[in-house]
Design a protein around this motif. Structure first.
Motif, PDB file in Angstrom:
ATOM      1  N   UNK A   1       0.729  -1.120   0.169  1.00 45.70           N
ATOM      2  CA  UNK A   1       0.187   0.123  -0.211  1.00 45.70           C
ATOM      3  C   UNK A   1       0.930   1.159  -0.206  1.00 45.70           C
ATOM      4  N   UNK A   2       2.139   1.137   0.809  1.00 48.85           N
ATOM      5  CA  UNK A   2       2.747   2.319   0.826  1.00 48.85           C
ATOM      6  C   UNK A   2       3.324   2.475  -0.557  1.00 48.85           C
ATOM      7  N   UNK A   3       3.936   1.452  -1.447  1.00 47.79           N
ATOM      8  CA  UNK A   3       4.300   1.748  -2.598  1.00 47.79           C
ATOM      9  C   UNK A   3       3.339   2.352  -3.620  1.00 47.79           C
ATOM     10  N   UNK A   4       2.179   1.759  -3.649  1.00 49.67           N
ATOM     11  CA  UNK A   4       1.134   2.470  -4.471  1.00 49.67           C
ATOM     12  C   UNK A   4       0.330   3.614  -3.841  1.00 49.67           C
TER      13      UNK A   4
ATOM     14  N   UNK B   1       1.103 -16.497  -0.327  1.00 51.75           N
ATOM     15  CA  UNK B   1       1.159 -15.771  -1.444  1.00 51.75           C
ATOM     16  C   UNK B   1       0.099 -15.476  -2.079  1.00 51.75           C
ATOM     17  N   UNK B   2       0.246 -15.056  -3.419  1.00 55.36           N
ATOM     18  CA  UNK B   2      -0.874 -14.805  -4.396  1.00 55.36           C
ATOM     19  C   UNK B   2      -0.519 -13.534  -5.214  1.00 55.36           C
ATOM     20  N   UNK B   3      -1.452 -12.731  -5.451  1.00 53.27           N
ATOM     21  CA  UNK B   3      -1.208 -11.891  -6.552  1.00 53.27           C
ATOM     22  C   UNK B   3      -1.495 -10.215  -5.852  1.00 53.27           C
ATOM     23  N   UNK B   4      -0.965  -9.401  -6.348  1.00 54.04           N
ATOM     24  CA  UNK B   4      -0.952  -7.827  -6.297  1.00 54.04           C
ATOM     25  C   UNK B   4      -0.780  -7.129  -7.580  1.00 54.04           C
ATOM     26  N   UNK B   5      -1.886  -6.284  -7.735  1.00 57.69           N
ATOM     27  CA  UNK B   5      -1.792  -5.203  -8.511  1.00 57.69           C
ATOM     28  C   UNK B   5      -1.514  -3.678  -8.126  1.00 57.69           C
TER      29      UNK B   5
END
Length: 407
Positions: free
Chosen positions: A221-224, A236-240
């Motif tokens: 969230x900080x990156x986005x 794990x999983x997926x992040x957009x």
């Protein structure tokens, strides 16, 4: 009740307009979030609720009893409005405490020893009113935030589902929802190892897994700069992650973003306290499903081929990726190493020699053997398979055979 010979309630009520202006001025100067509000709001809605609360204070003093639930309705409505505007709850409660402290200064002005009994009663009424205000305001604020967060989460979930399903046309939105997708996304596949506290079963392991995920999401969230679109579990999983509108075009944008993405993955691994493999590529909304599938394969290949944790892209595993495509050659490549079955030391030596860039001394150190032992084993491999590690063409075949055998 009197202080310094004057009735407190009427004196406080008469001073409400001037006191309200002073309170509003202090809110603007001492609480940054209030200084950032539009002037018309601070001098309008905020000033109005300050005046209403000060008059309520005077009512409580004159009646010598706390307010009933209906008398706090306007404060609850105001708290809900501030929640919608994103004003932090701690700032709102600080504003109420600041107003009460300034009102108390007016009440106690000129007090002498003979006013002690009345001051004690006034103080008890003040504390009780503050308790009721804090409870009413906090409850209304949190109720409003729960509704807003549910709507926001539902919107992100709908957008994520539409992106993963490839249901968004270029420039469009998911059906039935108004949240517009970003122009492009950094598509991340994540493979998380367990945190040490996840060892075993029971509540402790489950709590550790949830804490790990929360910390990873905070980094993403900080990156986005906003809540990322994620579908994650403890493994794990997926992040957009939305790409900023002013970012370079996708091909060059991926290169420009790579150092930041690498740093983000390192931060996420540190925050998780666990091993983290990741793969990323930049894709337009319509290309998200393919990017998700591809990055998932890249992560799997990075793990299978013995690479260290970190962030990878397709170019890092091009040979492995191509060799895993359906082909009649794949099983034949893997079969080239069948003569080494039952000789794990020979297979391990080939793998380490290739991994170390054909440096026999580094390979020997990793295998805890003498370099001459590495040479001997490689000669045995050549005798059994017909492939010499000293030949550039045979070495390429050996590497491809290793990949085929792993997959």
């Amino acid at each position: 009740m009197r202080v310094a010979g004057r009735p407190v309630g009427p004196r406080l009520r008469a001073g409400v307009p001037a006191l309200s202006r002073r309170v509003t001025t202090r809110l603007r100067t001492e609480l940054p979030v209030y200084a950032q509000l539009p002037g018309e709001e601070l001098d309008g809605d905020i000033a109005d609720i300050v005046q209403r609360t000060l008059r309520l204070f005077a009512d409580v003093i004159e009646r010598r009893r706390p307010p009933d639930d209906a008398e706090l309705e306007r404060q609850r409505e105001s708290a809900g409005q501030r929640a919608e505007e994103g004003v932090p709850l701690d700032s709102i409660l600080t504003a109420y405490h600041l107003g009460a402290a300034m009102a108390w200064e007016v009440i106690a002005e000129g007090a002498g020893p003979g006013d002690l009994t009345d001051l004690q009663e006034l103080f008890a009424l003040t504390l009780d009113l503050q308790r009721r205000l804090t409870s009413a305001v906090s409850g209304a604020y949190l109720d409003a935030r729960q509704v807003l967060d549910a709507e926001d989460h539902g919107g992100r979930h709908a957008l994520l589902a539409a992106l993963l399903a490839g249901e968004i046309p270029p420039g469009g939105r998911p059906a039935g929802f108004g949240m517009r997708p970003a122009a492009a996304y950094a598509v991340l596949a994540l493979a998380l190892g367990p945190h040490p506290d996840e060892d075993g079963t029971g509540p402790r392991a489950a709590i550790a897994a949830r804490r790990k995920l929360r910390r990873v999401r905070e980094v993403l969230n900080a990156y986005a700069g906003e809540p990322a679109l994620t579908a994650l579990d403890a493994r794990g999983g997926t992040a957009l992650l939305p790409v900023p509108p002013d970012a370079p075009p996708q091909d060059s944008g991926a290169v420009e973003m790579w150092p930041e993405l690498c740093a983000t993955v390192r931060q996420a691994a540190d925050a998780a306290g666990a091993e983290l493999y990741a793969a990323a590529e930049v894709a337009a909304p319509g290309g998200v499903p393919e990017a998700v599938a591809r990055t998932g394969e890249v992560v799997a290949l990075a793990r299978r081929t013995g690479r260290p944790p970190g962030l990878y892209r397709l170019s890092d595993v091009l040979l492995e990726y191509q060799l895993t495509r359906p082909s009649a050659a794949l099983p034949q490549l893997a079969a080239l190493l069948e003569p080494l079955d039952g000789r794990p030391e020979l297979l391990a030596t080939v793998e380490e020699y290739v991994r170390c860039g054909q440096d026999r001394r580094v390979a020997a150190e990793a295998l805890h053997v003498h370099p001459n032992t590495v040479d001997y084993r490689l000669r045995r491999v050549a005798a059994l398979t017909g492939l010499s590690a000293g030949s550039a063409s045979d070495l390429a075949v050996l590497r491809a055979a290793l990949v085929a055998r792993r997959v």
